[in-house]
Design a protein around this motif. Structure first.
Motif, PDB file in Angstrom:
ATOM      1  N   GLN A 101     -31.376 -19.011   6.984  1.00  0.00           N
ATOM      2  CA  GLN A 101     -30.393 -19.927   6.408  1.00  0.00           C
ATOM      3  C   GLN A 101     -29.470 -20.346   7.542  1.00  0.00           C
ATOM      4  O   GLN A 101     -28.670 -19.542   8.021  1.00  0.00           O
ATOM      5  CB  GLN A 101     -29.610 -19.275   5.273  1.00  0.00           C
ATOM      6  N   GLY A 102     -29.617 -21.562   7.987  1.00  0.00           N
ATOM      7  CA  GLY A 102     -28.850 -22.022   9.142  1.00  0.00           C
ATOM      8  C   GLY A 102     -29.266 -21.246  10.375  1.00  0.00           C
ATOM      9  O   GLY A 102     -30.446 -21.073  10.647  1.00  0.00           O
ATOM     10  N   ARG A 103     -28.273 -20.729  11.101  1.00  0.00           N
ATOM     11  CA  ARG A 103     -28.571 -19.953  12.301  1.00  0.00           C
ATOM     12  C   ARG A 103     -28.767 -18.476  11.998  1.00  0.00           C
ATOM     13  O   ARG A 103     -29.107 -17.697  12.871  1.00  0.00           O
ATOM     14  CB  ARG A 103     -27.430 -20.114  13.315  1.00  0.00           C
ATOM     15  N   GLY A 104     -28.530 -18.074  10.759  1.00  0.00           N
ATOM     16  CA  GLY A 104     -28.643 -16.668  10.390  1.00  0.00           C
ATOM     17  C   GLY A 104     -29.619 -16.464   9.247  1.00  0.00           C
ATOM     18  O   GLY A 104     -30.568 -17.223   9.076  1.00  0.00           O
ATOM     19  N   PHE A 105     -29.348 -15.435   8.474  1.00  0.00           N
ATOM     20  CA  PHE A 105     -30.221 -15.086   7.362  1.00  0.00           C
ATOM     21  C   PHE A 105     -29.409 -14.907   6.085  1.00  0.00           C
ATOM     22  O   PHE A 105     -28.233 -14.566   6.118  1.00  0.00           O
ATOM     23  CB  PHE A 105     -30.956 -13.768   7.642  1.00  0.00           C
ATOM     24  N   ALA A 106     -30.098 -15.106   4.967  1.00  0.00           N
ATOM     25  CA  ALA A 106     -29.576 -14.732   3.648  1.00  0.00           C
ATOM     26  C   ALA A 106     -30.490 -13.613   3.152  1.00  0.00           C
ATOM     27  O   ALA A 106     -31.701 -13.646   3.359  1.00  0.00           O
ATOM     28  CB  ALA A 106     -29.587 -15.916   2.698  1.00  0.00           C
ATOM     29  N   TYR A 107     -29.901 -12.623   2.514  1.00  0.00           N
ATOM     30  CA  TYR A 107     -30.625 -11.416   2.107  1.00  0.00           C
ATOM     31  C   TYR A 107     -30.646 -11.286   0.596  1.00  0.00           C
ATOM     32  O   TYR A 107     -29.707 -11.685  -0.084  1.00  0.00           O
ATOM     33  CB  TYR A 107     -29.935 -10.184   2.700  1.00  0.00           C
TER      34      TYR A 107
END
Length: 123
Positions: free
Chosen positions: A65-71
């Motif tokens: 999600q974008g530059r990171g993650f969704a958990y």
């Protein structure tokens, strides 16, 4: 001992809080969103570390999600307990003895539930 060490939470408490926030949300959350849900003084980096560790343990899955993650949790609370029970069973080479001792320690009510589950077959 330092004051910071005295204020540490018991092992697993942070992971449990993060999982509870994810279960309550019912949708994947980013570390910043989990941090906001926890409404605590935890740093985002701490929340990210907890999420990463839970992902490494196979408890969470993540999506970019974008530059990171969704958990999000892989299992509901009951499914997670079952996975942990399987993990403990897998750690011992004598499964029959472990299962026998587990059953020996069941309450009569739990024994009846287990008996009924075994008679009903797979779900």
């Amino acid at each position: 001992m330092t004051e910071a060490r005295d204020e540490r939470r018991p092992a697993g408490e942070l992971e449990a809080a993060v999982l509870a926030a994810l279960w309550a949300a019912g949708t994947p959350l980013t570390p910043a969103q989990v941090q906001a849900e926890l409404a605590s003084d935890l740093a985002r980096t701490t929340v990210t570390t907890i999420l990463s560790r839970l992902h490494e343990k196979g408890t969470l899955e993540r999506q970019r999600q974008g530059r990171g993650f969704a958990y999000r949790p892989i299992e509901d609370p009951h499914g997670l307990t079952a996975l942990r029970m399987h993990g403990e069973l897998d750690r011992d080479s004598d499964r029959a003895t472990v299962l026998a001792r587990f059953v020996d320690r069941l309450s009569p009510d739990d024994e009846e539930v287990l008996r009924q589950l075994l008679e009903d077959g797979p779900r």
